[in-house]
Write a protein that holds these residues in place. Structure first.
Motif, PDB file in Angstrom:
ATOM      1  N   ILE A  87      -2.109   8.319   8.841  1.00 23.41           N
ATOM      2  CA  ILE A  87      -1.347   7.666   7.775  1.00 23.41           C
ATOM      3  C   ILE A  87      -0.107   8.484   7.428  1.00 23.41           C
ATOM      4  O   ILE A  87      -0.188   9.686   7.187  1.00 23.41           O
ATOM      5  CB  ILE A  87      -2.221   7.501   6.517  1.00 23.41           C
ATOM      6  N   ASP A  88       1.036   7.811   7.418  1.00 25.97           N
ATOM      7  CA  ASP A  88       2.261   8.391   6.881  1.00 25.97           C
ATOM      8  C   ASP A  88       2.508   7.770   5.512  1.00 25.97           C
ATOM      9  O   ASP A  88       2.438   6.538   5.356  1.00 25.97           O
ATOM     10  CB  ASP A  88       3.455   8.100   7.795  1.00 25.97           C
ATOM     11  N   LEU A 134       0.811  -1.217   0.000  1.00 28.41           N
ATOM     12  CA  LEU A 134       0.000   0.000   0.000  1.00 28.41           C
ATOM     13  C   LEU A 134       0.846   1.270   0.000  1.00 28.41           C
ATOM     14  O   LEU A 134       0.341   2.352  -0.331  1.00 28.41           O
ATOM     15  CB  LEU A 134      -0.925  -0.001   1.216  1.00 28.41           C
ATOM     16  N   GLY A 135       2.103   1.136   0.412  1.00 30.05           N
ATOM     17  CA  GLY A 135       2.988   2.300   0.436  1.00 30.05           C
ATOM     18  C   GLY A 135       2.664   3.277   1.543  1.00 30.05           C
ATOM     19  O   GLY A 135       2.919   4.484   1.407  1.00 30.05           O
ATOM     20  N   ILE A 136       2.103   2.795   2.646  1.00 29.93           N
ATOM     21  CA  ILE A 136       1.761   3.656   3.776  1.00 29.93           C
ATOM     22  C   ILE A 136       2.242   3.004   5.070  1.00 29.93           C
ATOM     23  O   ILE A 136       2.553   1.810   5.108  1.00 29.93           O
ATOM     24  CB  ILE A 136       0.236   3.910   3.868  1.00 29.93           C
ATOM     25  N   ARG A 137       2.287   3.810   6.135  1.00 32.96           N
ATOM     26  CA  ARG A 137       2.659   3.287   7.447  1.00 32.96           C
ATOM     27  C   ARG A 137       1.833   4.012   8.507  1.00 32.96           C
ATOM     28  O   ARG A 137       1.663   5.238   8.452  1.00 32.96           O
ATOM     29  CB  ARG A 137       4.149   3.489   7.724  1.00 32.96           C
ATOM     30  N   ILE A 138       1.292   3.234   9.447  1.00 34.61           N
ATOM     31  CA  ILE A 138       0.459   3.770  10.524  1.00 34.61           C
ATOM     32  C   ILE A 138       1.060   3.314  11.847  1.00 34.61           C
ATOM     33  O   ILE A 138       1.298   2.118  12.050  1.00 34.61           O
ATOM     34  CB  ILE A 138      -0.997   3.251  10.394  1.00 34.61           C
ATOM     35  N   GLU A 139       1.315   4.265  12.753  1.00 40.90           N
ATOM     36  CA  GLU A 139       1.934   3.909  14.029  1.00 40.90           C
ATOM     37  C   GLU A 139       0.909   3.527  15.092  1.00 40.90           C
ATOM     38  O   GLU A 139       1.162   2.635  15.903  1.00 40.90           O
ATOM     39  CB  GLU A 139       2.789   5.077  14.535  1.00 40.90           C
ATOM     40  N   GLU A 140      -0.237   4.223  15.106  1.00 36.84           N
ATOM     41  CA  GLU A 140      -1.272   3.932  16.100  1.00 36.84           C
ATOM     42  C   GLU A 140      -2.646   4.011  15.460  1.00 36.84           C
ATOM     43  O   GLU A 140      -2.886   4.823  14.567  1.00 36.84           O
ATOM     44  CB  GLU A 140      -1.220   4.941  17.256  1.00 36.84           C
TER      45      GLU A 140
END
Length: 658
Positions: free
Chosen positions: A546-547, A515-521
């Motif tokens: 979303i980062d 997806l090319g995204i990163r979520i921390e919380e």
């Protein structure tokens, strides 16, 4: 799935029409009237003896088949086939009195007493011994009866006894776990028993997830759900083995319950255990009632691999088990029935033939109501029978695959709704249904398929709340997108593997790189909280911070309110000719429509309907037959579709042949 064995009968193909028939509830004098009215209505098949164990075996090992012989002969003489039940759904009082140890136990340790139905443990050796003895006796007696066209194992397996916490279940659960994990070390690792000092040192220490002082182990809960589905499947196999040994030429089925929130049985796993898929479905009230009907019929058709399946039960009108049981409106009986046919059913049957005068379901509608044959309901039944007879050449025609599919995964359903999660408001099936409604509103055909389906054959895949993603599934989805497919997934997807262990490194875990995204919380919402998006839609239930981890990721919509204002809400990452998109909040059917419309347009998938019909009718296709189903209470002009009749009545159905 290869083409299933269908009903054993001679003659030209036809769409079967009928009901559960319970002649043992009525005096013999009524039976002749029954079959006369069945012929008037066009009935071709009945399911017989479903709840007849107490009458067939009034005492241990003593059988009374005379009445059933009479019923079978009478039906055959009138040209009506029999789907014969094994009668094991509910044990007789003498069995539960002599062996109370067959009764289920709930998670609180309470015995589930007789007085209703399905008062038996799926893992009880004593119950199985008595039940299989009855199955053997019935198969021996009726093996060569000319009315017999199929065997009907039990009835709605797991409807009331899917989760049993008894000592029998505990023993069987341990054996199931031994087969799955082999060693205690593997079990301890899978369940993460280092947490809260739960490490097991002997197999006898392992029990089902009974009531605990606090939240039970999630790995234990998930495996108990898997085990419970498998225990019922194993029972199905046991009856099937007896039937196949004595009547190998007679196909075997059992009625699934693909409907509403019935989720204890993994029907995608069960589908290969029967010779043809059967399903029971009842409409539930609410704004998506008709959409849920179509969703369930669609999923059932795809569990059957696109091949014909058997609608074993639905209602002619009102049911008896909802808080308020409303009769169906004019046209709904036929529209409901033909929606199933549109999605692959080659048999349309009801519960039941004659409306009961006593018992718990006496107010449940039937083909022949309390009012008798001189009634609007019976006339509607007969009209449907005639319509199905006119569609005989449709029989055997497989469903026509759509270009888009919604992936429906029982394991993700089970795991995503366990306790101790970011929110207990999440409803897996509702999210999937919302996407389905959005497709209907856009007039775009879509299939509902299990993850085991040939996903690569679809241009667009919607995978809502695909919470459980084993490594192998992650590879399949990556390969799908790389090959040019378009994947769309949502919040709380890709989070855990098959052991319910979190994929580390940030969410959405196994799908993060794709997806090319990163979520921390996670950022779940309270009941009174919403989030406004830049595309004018409103999110509820869930949000994500979303980062963007890949510069190619597009932001299709951003949050405009709250702490996440300015952050991405809906993203899309192009991958060659394919793409991977993420929707981070619950938008509901109306909010999903513009998002889905954009994603479908990017994928080159559009509606086959004229613009003025989109959302007003549903289009389904089986080979050269197109079904146009009116979703409204108003007549609709369908001249542009080439129908013989230009006006489609309110709640009407048109079948257009190429």
């Amino acid at each position: 799935m290869s083409s299933p064995r269908w009903l054993r009968r001679a003659g030209a193909p036809r769409l079967e029409f009928g009901a559960d028939y319970n002649p043992d509830q009525w005096p013999r004098a009524v039976w002749d009237s029954d079959v006369r009215h069945m012929r008037e209505a066009g009935v071709t098949i009945v399911s017989l003896a479903i709840f007849s164990w107490a009458k067939l075996e009034p005492a241990p090992g003593e059988y009374d088949f005379a009445w059933l012989d009479d019923a079978m002969d009478l039906l055959h003489a009138n040209g009506i086939s029999v789907d014969l039940a094994t009668a094991t759904a509910s044990p007789p009082p003498w069995l539960t009195a002599a062996h109370p140890e067959i009764l289920p136990v709930d998670r609180l340790g309470h015995i589930i007493w007789p007085g209703g139905r399905q008062q038996w443990r799926p893992t009880s050796p004593i119950f199985r011994e008595h039940a299989l003895r009855l199955v053997e006796a019935m198969a021996t007696r009726y093996a060569s009866h000319p009315a017999l066209v199929a065997w009907h194992v039990s009835n709605e397996l797991g409807c009331h006894n899917v989760y049993d916490y008894s000592d029998d279940a505990a023993r069987a659960f341990r054996e199931w776990l031994r087969d799955r994990y082999v060693t205690l070390d593997e079990l301890n690792d899978a369940w993460g028993t280092a947490f809260w000092a739960q490490r097991y040192t002997a197999w006898d220490e392992v029990i089902p997830p009974r009531l605990a002082a606090t939240h039970p182990n999630p790995g234990q809960q998930l495996d108990f759900k898997r085990f419970s589905s498998d225990a019922l499947k194993d029972y199905l196999r046991a009856e099937r083995a007896v039937l196949r040994s004595l009547t190998p030429e007679v196909p075997v089925t059992t009625n699934f319950m693909v409907m509403g929130e019935t989720k204890g049985m993994d029907y995608a796993d069960w589908a290969t255990e029967v010779d043809f898929v059967s399903n029971d479905h009842y409409r539930l009230p609410g704004p998506q009632s008709l959409d849920e009907l179509s969703f369930s019929a669609n999923l059932t058709g795809n569990l059957a691999g696109g091949q014909p399946w058997f609608l074993m039960e639905h209602s002619t009108s009102a049911v008896n088990w909802q808080p308020v049981n409303k009769a169906k409106k004019a046209g709904e009986l036929a529209r409901d029935s033909l929606t199933h046919v549109a999605h692959g059913a080659d048999a349309v049957c009801f519960f039941q033939w004659r409306q009961s005068k006593a018992g718990a379901e006496k107010y449940h509608s039937a083909m022949l109501p309390h009012a008798g044959a001189d009634s609007d309901l019976f006339r509607s039944v007969a009209a449907l029978g005639a319509q199905l007879a006119s569609l005989a050449d449709l029989a055997g025609t497989p469903r026509t695959r759509a270009r888009a599919a919604i992936v429906f995964d029982w394991t993700s359903w089970w795991a995503s709704e366990l306790d101790s999660h970011p929110t207990d408001r999440l409803r897996y099936r509702q999210e999937a249904l919302d996407w389905y409604t959005a497709f209907l509103n856009l007039g775009v055909r879509v299939d509902v398929v299990p993850p085991s389906a040939p996903l690569e054959e679809y241009d667009v895949l919607i995978a809502p709340i695909l919470h459980v993603v084993p490594a192998e599934l992650a590879k399949r989805l990556d390969a799908y997108v790389t090959a040019g497919g378009h994947l769309v997934t949502t919040y709380f997807s890709g989070i855990v593997d098959e052991r319910d262990h979190v994929w580390l490194g940030g969410y959405p875990g196994a799908l993060r790189d794709l997806l090319g995204i990163r979520i921390e919380e996670f950022a779940p919402l309270l009941d009174d909280e919403t989030a406004t998006l830049s595309n004018g839609t409103t999110g509820s239930l869930w949000t994500d911070r979303i980062d963007l981890a890949d510069e190619s990721v597009e932001v299709l919509a951003a949050y405009e309110t709250g702490e996440l204002a300015g952050h991405a809400a809906v993203t899309r990452r192009p991958v060659g000719d394919g793409s991977a998109a993420y929707v981070s909040t619950r938008l509901g059917p109306d909010g999903l429509a513009p998002v889905l419309g954009t994603l479908l347009e990017r994928a080159g998938v559009g509606s086959e309907l004229p613009s003025d019909l989109r959302g007003r009718v549903e289009l389904a296709q089986r080979g050269d037959f197109r079904f146009v189903l009116n979703r409204t209470d108003e007549p609709i002009d369908i001249t542009e579709l080439g129908a013989a009749e230009p006006t489609l009545a309110a709640r009407g159905v048109a079948v257009i042949r190429a």
